[in-house]
Design an enzyme around this catalytic site. Structure first.
Site, PDB file in Angstrom:
ATOM      1  N   ILE A  14       0.800  -1.193  -0.120  1.00 14.05           N
ATOM      2  CA  ILE A  14       0.027   0.149  -0.143  1.00 14.05           C
ATOM      3  C   ILE A  14       0.763   1.093   0.020  1.00 14.05           C
ATOM      4  O   ILE A  14       0.417   2.408  -0.756  1.00 14.05           O
ATOM      5  CB  ILE A  14      -0.940  -0.034   1.295  1.00 14.05           C
ATOM      6  CG1 ILE A  14      -1.940  -1.169   1.215  1.00 14.05           C
ATOM      7  CG2 ILE A  14      -2.042   1.162   1.230  1.00 14.05           C
ATOM      8  CD1 ILE A  14      -2.734  -1.358   2.535  1.00 14.05           C
ATOM      9  N   ASP A  34      11.935   2.683   5.103  1.00 10.77           N
ATOM     10  CA  ASP A  34      11.448   1.291   5.137  1.00 10.77           C
ATOM     11  C   ASP A  34      12.770   0.061   5.367  1.00 10.77           C
ATOM     12  O   ASP A  34      13.771   0.481   4.888  1.00 10.77           O
ATOM     13  CB  ASP A  34      11.018   0.852   3.664  1.00 10.77           C
ATOM     14  CG  ASP A  34      10.231  -0.387   3.767  1.00 10.77           C
ATOM     15  OD1 ASP A  34       8.924  -0.172   3.435  1.00 10.77           O
ATOM     16  OD2 ASP A  34      10.724  -1.343   3.896  1.00 10.77           O
ATOM     17  N   THR A  37      12.201  -5.619   4.565  1.00 10.92           N
ATOM     18  CA  THR A  37      11.791  -6.849   5.084  1.00 10.92           C
ATOM     19  C   THR A  37      11.432  -8.004   3.756  1.00 10.92           C
ATOM     20  O   THR A  37      11.365  -7.246   2.792  1.00 10.92           O
ATOM     21  CB  THR A  37      10.514  -7.258   6.057  1.00 10.92           C
ATOM     22  OG1 THR A  37       9.288  -6.806   5.110  1.00 10.92           O
ATOM     23  CG2 THR A  37      10.838  -6.183   7.399  1.00 10.92           C
ATOM     24  N   THR A 135      -6.151  -1.295  10.519  1.00 11.01           N
ATOM     25  CA  THR A 135      -6.832  -2.371   9.712  1.00 11.01           C
ATOM     26  C   THR A 135      -8.422  -2.748  10.196  1.00 11.01           C
ATOM     27  O   THR A 135      -8.562  -2.418  11.526  1.00 11.01           O
ATOM     28  CB  THR A 135      -6.112  -3.818   9.652  1.00 11.01           C
ATOM     29  OG1 THR A 135      -7.148  -5.029   9.090  1.00 11.01           O
ATOM     30  CG2 THR A 135      -5.654  -4.044  11.100  1.00 11.01           C
ATOM     31  N   ASP A 136      -9.249  -3.118   9.561  1.00 10.24           N
ATOM     32  CA  ASP A 136     -10.707  -3.596  10.133  1.00 10.24           C
ATOM     33  C   ASP A 136     -10.385  -4.975  11.050  1.00 10.24           C
ATOM     34  O   ASP A 136     -11.325  -5.067  11.740  1.00 10.24           O
ATOM     35  CB  ASP A 136     -11.512  -3.889   9.016  1.00 10.24           C
ATOM     36  CG  ASP A 136     -11.371  -5.052   8.233  1.00 10.24           C
ATOM     37  OD1 ASP A 136     -10.217  -5.769   8.111  1.00 10.24           O
ATOM     38  OD2 ASP A 136     -12.057  -5.421   7.186  1.00 10.24           O
ATOM     39  N   GLU A 137      -9.267  -5.651  10.968  1.00  7.50           N
ATOM     40  CA  GLU A 137      -9.260  -6.780  11.796  1.00  7.50           C
ATOM     41  C   GLU A 137      -9.069  -6.669  13.166  1.00  7.50           C
ATOM     42  O   GLU A 137      -9.294  -7.270  13.936  1.00  7.50           O
ATOM     43  CB  GLU A 137      -7.868  -7.568  11.206  1.00  7.50           C
ATOM     44  CG  GLU A 137      -8.292  -7.757   9.936  1.00  7.50           C
ATOM     45  CD  GLU A 137      -7.111  -8.887   9.354  1.00  7.50           C
ATOM     46  OE1 GLU A 137      -6.709  -9.631  10.014  1.00  7.50           O
ATOM     47  OE2 GLU A 137      -6.793  -8.944   7.954  1.00  7.50           O
ATOM     48  N   TYR A 161      -1.486 -10.813  14.515  1.00  7.07           N
ATOM     49  CA  TYR A 161      -1.733  -9.660  13.758  1.00  7.07           C
ATOM     50  C   TYR A 161      -2.776  -8.662  14.151  1.00  7.07           C
ATOM     51  O   TYR A 161      -2.060  -7.704  14.378  1.00  7.07           O
ATOM     52  CB  TYR A 161      -1.666 -10.187  12.177  1.00  7.07           C
ATOM     53  CG  TYR A 161      -2.013  -8.982  11.361  1.00  7.07           C
ATOM     54  CD1 TYR A 161      -1.137  -7.821  11.055  1.00  7.07           C
ATOM     55  CD2 TYR A 161      -3.424  -8.669  10.714  1.00  7.07           C
ATOM     56  CE1 TYR A 161      -1.386  -6.757  10.346  1.00  7.07           C
ATOM     57  CE2 TYR A 161      -3.675  -7.608  10.196  1.00  7.07           C
ATOM     58  CZ  TYR A 161      -2.651  -6.473   9.779  1.00  7.07           C
ATOM     59  OH  TYR A 161      -2.908  -5.779   8.890  1.00  7.07           O
ATOM     60  N   LYS A 165      -1.876  -4.996  15.789  1.00  7.45           N
ATOM     61  CA  LYS A 165      -2.427  -3.646  15.249  1.00  7.45           C
ATOM     62  C   LYS A 165      -3.295  -2.902  16.389  1.00  7.45           C
ATOM     63  O   LYS A 165      -3.382  -1.815  16.304  1.00  7.45           O
ATOM     64  CB  LYS A 165      -3.141  -3.807  13.822  1.00  7.45           C
ATOM     65  CG  LYS A 165      -2.289  -4.251  12.719  1.00  7.45           C
ATOM     66  CD  LYS A 165      -1.125  -3.293  12.270  1.00  7.45           C
ATOM     67  CE  LYS A 165      -1.942  -2.218  11.687  1.00  7.45           C
ATOM     68  NZ  LYS A 165      -0.665  -1.211  10.938  1.00  7.45           N
ATOM     69  N   LYS A 200      -0.447 -13.120  -0.105  1.00  3.34           N
ATOM     70  CA  LYS A 200      -2.147 -12.916   0.184  1.00  3.34           C
ATOM     71  C   LYS A 200      -2.859 -13.500  -0.704  1.00  3.34           C
ATOM     72  O   LYS A 200      -2.591 -13.799  -1.935  1.00  3.34           O
ATOM     73  CB  LYS A 200      -2.351 -11.312   0.323  1.00  3.34           C
ATOM     74  CG  LYS A 200      -1.397 -10.569   1.178  1.00  3.34           C
ATOM     75  CD  LYS A 200      -1.752 -10.613   2.743  1.00  3.34           C
ATOM     76  CE  LYS A 200      -0.597  -9.982   3.719  1.00  3.34           C
ATOM     77  NZ  LYS A 200      -0.288  -8.637   3.608  1.00  3.34           N
ATOM     78  N   ASN A 260     -14.820 -15.865  -0.051  1.00  9.06           N
ATOM     79  CA  ASN A 260     -13.409 -16.006  -0.943  1.00  9.06           C
ATOM     80  C   ASN A 260     -13.569 -16.995  -1.958  1.00  9.06           C
ATOM     81  O   ASN A 260     -12.986 -16.917  -2.885  1.00  9.06           O
ATOM     82  CB  ASN A 260     -12.596 -16.830   0.269  1.00  9.06           C
ATOM     83  CG  ASN A 260     -11.907 -15.912   1.398  1.00  9.06           C
ATOM     84  OD1 ASN A 260     -11.921 -14.837   1.381  1.00  9.06           O
ATOM     85  ND2 ASN A 260     -11.642 -16.583   2.448  1.00  9.06           N
TER      86      ASN A 260
END
Ligand code: NAD
Ligand code: TYD
Length: 354
Positions: A14, A34, A37, A135-137, A161, A165, A200, A260
């Site tokens: 992103i 950055d 990684t 994130t929405d997670e 994760y 976040k 992903k 999915n």
């Protein structure tokens, strides 16, 4: 100071789309910090690498001396913080890096930002912005009939994760509340588009379909995600940076919930159309595999606040965005070859074995 933005994690999916979009659309200078990684790829930014408005620095957000030096040298008027470990499956296999970068790294960045910001003139302090990209997670998982996540949905992260976040979001909130740091947080749904690392779902399926390899769908394939084209996410972040209310959070989503399996079917059909091969449809490559532990069933974003208050809405439809994305992965063979060597192959071999 004017128009200089410090972007963290700008060599990732992103962040690199954001930098390219900003450089194209604005008189903005960008310093991209950055760590590079496995997920960071400076080739994403080749087209701006010799632009005088762009500078790349390799380093870790957790390196406070480096952050201090960068802030002191470049005097940014804003920081847009993308740098993170971002893959749920990797967080399940090895959560430590997620705690180190997403929590400790964000804390270090906030501390150095606070010191820098405190020393600015009154006017500069007022106009400074720290945008935290999340994130929405963090909201956990929805049942089939639940309303989508809003900005007031309680946090209930389920994966390492998401938990890391969520912790970083709370730190950002506290730095605004306690110290007055001018922060903004965005919580966005699943992105897709060019430059996404093929661990992903969407790029993995495109490349496996292209190569005639198995398409590993977790569980029953009925987990739902709310997909947003990455260009729309980047435009939303730019809007929040320009006009967001200090200390607020904004949910960003595509109004595009899909299971999915439906996504994988669409990808198979597009690959069949754009890279035809003799024999069966790519759909025959679909293989149901063991489910992800703790797999969140459904995410969906209520993105009405950012539309109502800041006038942002996604432009791309899923049909246009996914077609563009499949085309990009099929046409950019050199980029794919570059990222699918080394550690990527090892990840695929370990994660999908058996
Ligand atoms: P990515 O994994 O593609 O890129 C992350 C980048 O951060 C890489 O370039 C990596 O080298 C860099 N990085 C990692 N650790 C670092 C460190 N300690 N110091 C400096 N740089 C470091 O991730 P992405 O998909 O581009 O996600 C960017 C941000 O957006 C993340 O914060 C993620 O949580 C958030 N987000 C992602 C999505 C999505 O669907 N991909 C959706 C919502 C929010
Ligand atoms: P992913 O792209 O990893 O994003 P996230 O877990 O952050 O939502 O996965 C998207 C969905 O696709 C998620 O429900 C898990 C599923 N998935 C598969 O079915 N197979 C795969 O090989 C991968 C990587 C993901």
């Amino acid at each position: 100071m004017q128009n200089m933005i410090l972007v963290t994690g700008g060599a990732g999916f992103i962040g690199s789309n954001f930098i390219l979009q900003r450089i194209q659309e604005q008189a903005t200078s960008i310093v991209n910090l950055d760590k590079l990684t496995y997920a960071g790829n400076p080739h994403n930014l080749e087209t701006v690498s010799s632009d005088s408005r762009y500078k790349f620095v390799q380093g870790d957000i957790g390196d406070r001396a480096l952050m201090r030096q960068l802030l002191g040298t470049h005097h940014p008027c804003a920081i847009v913080h993308f740098a993170a470990e971002s893959h749920v499956d990797r967080s399940i296999r090895g959560p430590e890096d997620f705690v180190r970068t997403n929590i400790d790294g964000t804390f270090a960045l906030l501390e150095e930002t606070r010191a820098y910001w405190s020393a600015l003139s009154d006017e500069q302090r007022k106009s400074f912005r720290f945008v935290h990209v999340s994130t929405d997670e963090v909201y956990g998982s929805l049942g089939p009939d639940d309303p989508p996540f809003s900005e007031s949905t309680p946090y209930a992260p389920n994966s390492p994760y998401a938990a890391s976040k969520a912790a970083s979001d709370h730190l950002v909130r506290a730095y605004h509340h306690t110290y007055g740091l001018p922060t903004l947080t965005t919580n966005c749904s699943n992105n897709y588009g060019r430059f996404q690392f093929p661990e992903k779902l969407i790029p993995l399926m495109i490349l496996n379909a292209r190569d005639g390899k198995a398409l590993p769908v977790y569980g029953d394939g009925q987990n739902v995600r709310d997909w947003l084209y990455v260009e729309d996410h980047c435009a939303a972040i730019a809007t929040v940076l320009r006009r967001g209310r200090l200390g607020d959070t904004y949910n960003i989503g595509g109004w595009n919930e899909k299971p999915n399996l439906e996504i994988v079917h669409m990808i198979c059909d597009l690959v069949d159309e754009m890279a035809p091969r003799a024999g069966n449809s790519r759909r025959d490559l679909i293989t149901f595999v063991k489910d992800r532990p703790g797999h969140d069933r459904r995410y969906a974003m209520d993105a009405r606040k950012i539309e109502r208050e800041l006038g942002w809405r996604p432009k791309a439809t899923f049909e246009s965005g996914i077609r563009e994305t499949v085309r990009w992965y099929l046409e950019n063979e050199a980029w794919v070859r570059d990222v699918t060597s080394g550690s990527y192959r090892q990840w695929v071999a370990t994660h999908y074995s058996g």
